[in-house]
Write a protein that holds these residues in place. Sequence first.
Motif, PDB file in Angstrom:
ATOM      1  N   LYS A 157     -19.266   6.769   1.715  1.00  0.00           N
ATOM      2  CA  LYS A 157     -19.815   7.984   1.115  1.00  0.00           C
ATOM      3  C   LYS A 157     -20.565   7.730  -0.199  1.00  0.00           C
ATOM      4  O   LYS A 157     -21.713   8.123  -0.362  1.00  0.00           O
ATOM      5  CB  LYS A 157     -18.668   8.974   0.909  1.00  0.00           C
ATOM      6  N   SER A 158     -19.890   7.057  -1.147  1.00  0.00           N
ATOM      7  CA  SER A 158     -20.487   6.962  -2.480  1.00  0.00           C
ATOM      8  C   SER A 158     -21.757   6.105  -2.493  1.00  0.00           C
ATOM      9  O   SER A 158     -22.739   6.457  -3.147  1.00  0.00           O
ATOM     10  CB  SER A 158     -19.471   6.414  -3.478  1.00  0.00           C
ATOM     11  N   HIS A 204     -24.484   8.043  -0.861  1.00  0.00           N
ATOM     12  CA  HIS A 204     -24.981   9.063  -1.779  1.00  0.00           C
ATOM     13  C   HIS A 204     -25.909   8.423  -2.819  1.00  0.00           C
ATOM     14  O   HIS A 204     -26.973   8.956  -3.148  1.00  0.00           O
ATOM     15  CB  HIS A 204     -23.786   9.755  -2.455  1.00  0.00           C
ATOM     16  N   GLN A 233      -9.151   7.843   4.867  1.00  0.00           N
ATOM     17  CA  GLN A 233      -9.785   8.809   3.964  1.00  0.00           C
ATOM     18  C   GLN A 233     -11.256   8.470   3.762  1.00  0.00           C
ATOM     19  O   GLN A 233     -12.112   9.345   3.695  1.00  0.00           O
ATOM     20  CB  GLN A 233      -9.077   8.824   2.605  1.00  0.00           C
ATOM     21  N   GLU A 234     -11.555   7.147   3.653  1.00  0.00           N
ATOM     22  CA  GLU A 234     -12.944   6.719   3.464  1.00  0.00           C
ATOM     23  C   GLU A 234     -13.808   7.139   4.652  1.00  0.00           C
ATOM     24  O   GLU A 234     -14.930   7.617   4.483  1.00  0.00           O
ATOM     25  CB  GLU A 234     -13.008   5.199   3.269  1.00  0.00           C
ATOM     26  N   LEU A 288     -13.246   9.633   6.744  1.00  0.00           N
ATOM     27  CA  LEU A 288     -13.342  11.096   6.717  1.00  0.00           C
ATOM     28  C   LEU A 288     -14.425  11.557   5.747  1.00  0.00           C
ATOM     29  O   LEU A 288     -15.272  12.396   6.066  1.00  0.00           O
ATOM     30  CB  LEU A 288     -11.977  11.653   6.286  1.00  0.00           C
ATOM     31  N   SER A 289     -14.408  10.963   4.552  1.00  0.00           N
ATOM     32  CA  SER A 289     -15.361  11.329   3.516  1.00  0.00           C
ATOM     33  C   SER A 289     -16.792  10.995   3.944  1.00  0.00           C
ATOM     34  O   SER A 289     -17.715  11.779   3.747  1.00  0.00           O
ATOM     35  CB  SER A 289     -14.980  10.579   2.241  1.00  0.00           C
ATOM     36  N   GLN A 302     -18.877  15.648  -8.448  1.00  0.00           N
ATOM     37  CA  GLN A 302     -17.682  15.615  -7.596  1.00  0.00           C
ATOM     38  C   GLN A 302     -17.356  14.180  -7.177  1.00  0.00           C
ATOM     39  O   GLN A 302     -16.460  13.935  -6.404  1.00  0.00           O
ATOM     40  CB  GLN A 302     -17.887  16.447  -6.322  1.00  0.00           C
ATOM     41  N   GLY A 303     -18.134  13.223  -7.708  1.00  0.00           N
ATOM     42  CA  GLY A 303     -18.070  11.849  -7.227  1.00  0.00           C
ATOM     43  C   GLY A 303     -16.831  11.106  -7.655  1.00  0.00           C
ATOM     44  O   GLY A 303     -16.153  11.479  -8.602  1.00  0.00           O
ATOM     45  N   GLU A 304     -16.541  10.007  -6.940  1.00  0.00           N
ATOM     46  CA  GLU A 304     -15.459   9.108  -7.338  1.00  0.00           C
ATOM     47  C   GLU A 304     -16.051   8.031  -8.239  1.00  0.00           C
ATOM     48  O   GLU A 304     -17.267   7.837  -8.276  1.00  0.00           O
ATOM     49  CB  GLU A 304     -14.809   8.472  -6.103  1.00  0.00           C
ATOM     50  N   ALA A 323      -7.836  -2.195   2.284  1.00  0.00           N
ATOM     51  CA  ALA A 323      -7.863  -1.268   3.435  1.00  0.00           C
ATOM     52  C   ALA A 323      -6.994  -0.040   3.205  1.00  0.00           C
ATOM     53  O   ALA A 323      -6.825   0.775   4.105  1.00  0.00           O
ATOM     54  CB  ALA A 323      -7.400  -2.008   4.688  1.00  0.00           C
ATOM     55  N   ALA A 324      -6.469   0.130   1.981  1.00  0.00           N
ATOM     56  CA  ALA A 324      -5.477   1.183   1.708  1.00  0.00           C
ATOM     57  C   ALA A 324      -5.959   2.580   2.059  1.00  0.00           C
ATOM     58  O   ALA A 324      -5.192   3.415   2.522  1.00  0.00           O
ATOM     59  CB  ALA A 324      -5.043   1.135   0.243  1.00  0.00           C
ATOM     60  N   PHE A 325      -7.234   2.858   1.817  1.00  0.00           N
ATOM     61  CA  PHE A 325      -7.726   4.233   1.987  1.00  0.00           C
ATOM     62  C   PHE A 325      -8.679   4.353   3.181  1.00  0.00           C
ATOM     63  O   PHE A 325      -9.492   5.265   3.226  1.00  0.00           O
ATOM     64  CB  PHE A 325      -8.419   4.704   0.709  1.00  0.00           C
ATOM     65  N   ILE A 343       0.860  -1.187   0.000  1.00  0.00           N
ATOM     66  CA  ILE A 343       0.000   0.000   0.000  1.00  0.00           C
ATOM     67  C   ILE A 343       0.893   1.233   0.000  1.00  0.00           C
ATOM     68  O   ILE A 343       1.784   1.361   0.832  1.00  0.00           O
ATOM     69  CB  ILE A 343      -0.919  -0.005   1.235  1.00  0.00           C
ATOM     70  N   PHE A 362      -9.804  16.779  -2.080  1.00  0.00           N
ATOM     71  CA  PHE A 362     -10.520  15.853  -1.203  1.00  0.00           C
ATOM     72  C   PHE A 362     -10.675  16.522   0.164  1.00  0.00           C
ATOM     73  O   PHE A 362      -9.737  17.175   0.600  1.00  0.00           O
ATOM     74  CB  PHE A 362      -9.692  14.555  -1.090  1.00  0.00           C
ATOM     75  N   PRO A 363     -11.787  16.412   0.890  1.00  0.00           N
ATOM     76  CA  PRO A 363     -12.979  15.624   0.568  1.00  0.00           C
ATOM     77  C   PRO A 363     -14.076  16.382  -0.175  1.00  0.00           C
ATOM     78  O   PRO A 363     -15.190  15.863  -0.237  1.00  0.00           O
ATOM     79  CB  PRO A 363     -13.463  15.189   1.958  1.00  0.00           C
ATOM     80  N   ASN A 364     -13.784  17.579  -0.718  1.00  0.00           N
ATOM     81  CA  ASN A 364     -14.818  18.224  -1.546  1.00  0.00           C
ATOM     82  C   ASN A 364     -15.108  17.374  -2.777  1.00  0.00           C
ATOM     83  O   ASN A 364     -16.234  17.334  -3.269  1.00  0.00           O
ATOM     84  CB  ASN A 364     -14.364  19.621  -1.966  1.00  0.00           C
ATOM     85  N   TYR A 365     -14.052  16.737  -3.289  1.00  0.00           N
ATOM     86  CA  TYR A 365     -14.229  15.697  -4.309  1.00  0.00           C
ATOM     87  C   TYR A 365     -14.026  14.360  -3.615  1.00  0.00           C
ATOM     88  O   TYR A 365     -13.272  14.265  -2.642  1.00  0.00           O
ATOM     89  CB  TYR A 365     -13.213  15.885  -5.442  1.00  0.00           C
ATOM     90  N   ASP A 366     -14.697  13.311  -4.091  1.00  0.00           N
ATOM     91  CA  ASP A 366     -14.716  12.042  -3.350  1.00  0.00           C
ATOM     92  C   ASP A 366     -13.466  11.186  -3.501  1.00  0.00           C
ATOM     93  O   ASP A 366     -13.210  10.316  -2.674  1.00  0.00           O
ATOM     94  CB  ASP A 366     -15.918  11.192  -3.807  1.00  0.00           C
ATOM     95  N   THR A 367     -12.722  11.354  -4.596  1.00  0.00           N
ATOM     96  CA  THR A 367     -11.594  10.459  -4.843  1.00  0.00           C
ATOM     97  C   THR A 367     -10.468  10.708  -3.840  1.00  0.00           C
ATOM     98  O   THR A 367      -9.969  11.834  -3.752  1.00  0.00           O
ATOM     99  CB  THR A 367     -11.063  10.664  -6.273  1.00  0.00           C
TER     100      THR A 367
END
Lengths: 491, 282
Positions: free
Chosen positions: B73-74, B77, B268-269, B271-272, B46-48, B263-265, A277, A297-302
Motif C-alpha cells: 500500500k504505502s 501510494h 494485514q498488508e 488487506l491494506s 492517514q499513512g503509516e 512476515a508478521a503483518f 511474532i 485500520f485499514p482507513n489508517y495504514d498502520t
Amino acid sequence: MEAYRECRCKAAEGKPVKKKKALAPRVPMPHQAPAERIKNFNEVALGYTSQLAMEEARRCLQCKKPACVEGCPVEVPIPQFIAHLAAGRIEDAYKTIKTTNSLPAICGRVCPQEVQCEGNCILLKKGQPIAIGRLERFVADEYLHRDACDLLADGAKETCPVIDPEKKVACIGSGPSSLTVAGYLASRGCKVTVFEALHELGGVLVYGIPEFRLPKNRIVHKEIHALKQLQVEFKVNAVAGKTFTVQDLFAQGFKAVFIGVGAGLPRFLNIPGENAIGVFSANEYLTRVNLGRAYDFPNYDTPIICGKHVTVYGGGNVAMDAARTALRLGAESVRIVYRRTVDAMPARHEEIEHAIEEGVIMECLAAPLEFTCNEHGHLKAVRLQRMELGEPDDSGRRSPRPIPGDTYELETDLAVIAVGTRSNPVMLDNEPLLTTNKWGYVQVDEATCETSIPNVFAGGDIVTGAATVILAAGAGRTAAKEMARRLGVDS
Amino acid sequence: MQQTPCTIVKKERLIPGQTSKLVISCPHIAKKAQPGNFVILRVSAQGERIPLTIADADPEAGTITMVYLVMGKSTAHLETLEEGDALHDLCGPLGQATHIEQVGTVICVGGGTGIAAMHHIAKGHQRAGNHTVAIIGARSKNLLLFEHELKSFCDEVLIATDDGSYGHKGFVTQVLEERLKTDKTVKEVVAIGPVPMMEAVSKTTKPFGVKTTVSLNSIMVDGIGMCGACRVSVGGQVKFACVDGPEFDGHQVDFGELRQRLAAFKPQEALSFEAFKERHGK
C-alpha cells in the motif's frame, strides 16, 4: 470503635451539643457503561455537567492555608479556581488555573490526584476529598468548548503578550514538560520553538495514553492550539541528535534550550522467545494504536495484531492502557500478569477499577519464564512461575518469591511488555558535553534544572526516569522560572 | 528542520511500475546525511511510517535520493506522487552511519533496490581511498539498477543475472566466491538487498573469515529507538536496527528470526494493499 470516634462527654453531662452537619459525599461523575465502552475508543469518563460541577465545587471549605495546593506539583491555586467555579465564573476559573498549569484539560484527566492534591485535601479526614481533578477538567473542557479563540480574541491586546524575537528559546520534545516550558515563557513574551521527533505533537499524550482516557483531537490538540495562539512555533519530524544538535540551536540564535525528550526506550523481559511474532513492547503496541490510529485500520495504514488471548506484563498505568486497548480491539480474554498482588500495583486505583470492570483478569503472583511459538514464529503460549509473598523486607513490603517447581502455561497469541522504559540514547549519544548519571539520565541542578551545559535545561522523564505527566510539568515549571529570570522576562 | 515541505524535485521510473527513484528537496536532512543512514516517511495524513534508505545526498543542492520497490500500500501510494508533490512527513537522517575507514579492497554486493543503498556506501568507501569493487545482480538485464552510477566511481563493477542475459549467469554469491578465492586483499564485504541474499553472502564469506557488513531492513515504526519493533538478534544479543544499526556483522545476525519477523503483518498488508488497489482502480 464508633464510641471512640466522637467525644460524647458533653452529651453524657447533659449539656447541649452542636450538631455537626454530615459531610456530603463527592458528586459522582457519569461514565460510559463497561459493556458499551469496550466496543469503542471514546472517552470512558464523561465529565461533570455544569450543575454537577457547581454542586461539587460548593463542598470546598476554602481553606486559608490550602494543603491541596502543596500537593500539586505545579501549585495550582485550587481554592481560588473552585470559588470562581462555584460562582459560575468559568473564564476566571480557567485563567486562574492557567496561571500555573499549561495543560489543565490533560492534568485533570491523567494526574494521580489521590496521591497529590486530593490526597492532601482536608476533607479526606472526615470523608471524601474534593474532586479537584474532575473540577479542573470541567473548567478546562467548558472553556475550550465555549471556543477559546473567541474568548482569547476578546480583549486580546491586554492578555496576549508582545513577543520579543530576540528572546529565542528552544524546547526539545513536545511532551508535558516542554509544553509547560513553552506556555510559561511564551506568556512572558519569549519566542518559543518546540522541536518534535514524531509527526504529531504531544509526546506520550498522543502515542502513549489511549484515546479512551485522553481524546486527541478534542483535548490534546486544543491545548496545543492554545499555545499556538501564544505564538509558540512547532516543528515536527525534527530528531535531536540526528536532524540537529544543541550546538546547532545556539548557532541559530536560541538563547536557552530545554530538553524534555522523555524516557522512551522500552525494557524487555529478557526471557526466551521474546522475539516471537505477537510479542510487543507496550510502546510499540500503544504507538501503533494511538499515534498510528491502528484501531481504524485499514482507513489508517498502520496495522496491528488483534490477539484472541492477550497477556500484558507489568502493573502500572501503561499495562492497564495496553490491556484495555486489547479488549477494545476484540480480544476474547485479557490478563495482566503481575508478580505481586493487585494492591501493590503502581497503576492508579481508578485505572485498575476500570480495567476490572471491563473484564481484564488480574493474573497475580505470576512471573513469565518463557514464550513459545509455532513453526512460523507466531506466539502461542507463555510459561509462568507462580509466586508467593515472603517476609516483609526492610521497606516493609512483602517481596514475591517463586514457589519452587510451581509453573504453569497460559495460551496467548499477543503479549505486551509493560515493565518500564529507560533513557533513550539517540539524542544523548550525540551530545557529549551533556553529563548523565549511571542510569543514563541527564544530570541537572535540582533548584534550576540546568544541565552541565550552560543555558541548557532538562526536565521530565529524561531526568527522573519514567514518572507522571504532572511531575514532568512541574519540572518544566522549575526550569521555565529560571530561564525566565535569566532572560529578564519574569514579572 | 522541516518547515518548508519536502518536495519531489525529480522522479525517475527505473523499472516502470516496479521501481522508482525520487530526488527530494530537504536541505536540513541533506546536510546531515551520511552513507548508511535512512529516513522515515509518511505519504499521507492517514499513512503509516515507513523506513527508506538514503541512496544519495547532495548537501549543496539540498536534496536526498531514495529508491523504492512498489510492494504494498504505502509504496504504491508513494508511486502515485509526481514531481512537485510533497511528502506528508519526512524524518531523518536516522540510524548509525556506515563505519568507513581506509582498509584496502572492499567488495560491495547489492541486490534489487538494495543496489541503490549499497551505491551510497560504496561511494563512501571509494572516497576513503579503498579499492572498491561492486558486485550487483538481478533476475535479468532489464531489471539491473544503478550500473552506470556505480561504473562512474567504482574501481570494478561485476555483474550477475539469473538468466545470463548480462554478465555472469547465476547469483552474485558465485561471483563473490570466485573473487574471494583468488583475491586475498579483500578486507571487507558489504551486502545490501533481500534477506536471503544477505544471508547467502554472509555464508559465502564466513569460510574466508572476511568481515561482512549487512544492512538490515526489519519492520520499523518510529525509527528512533522508542518501540523495539525492529529488534534483531545479533550474536545472541537483542539490538534495535533503527538506533544500533541498521548495519551489523553478517556473521552474527539471526537471519531466520529476521525473515519470520518481516512476515508478521502479512495478512494485514495484503488487506491494506487490496483496499488501495480497489480505490485506485488497478
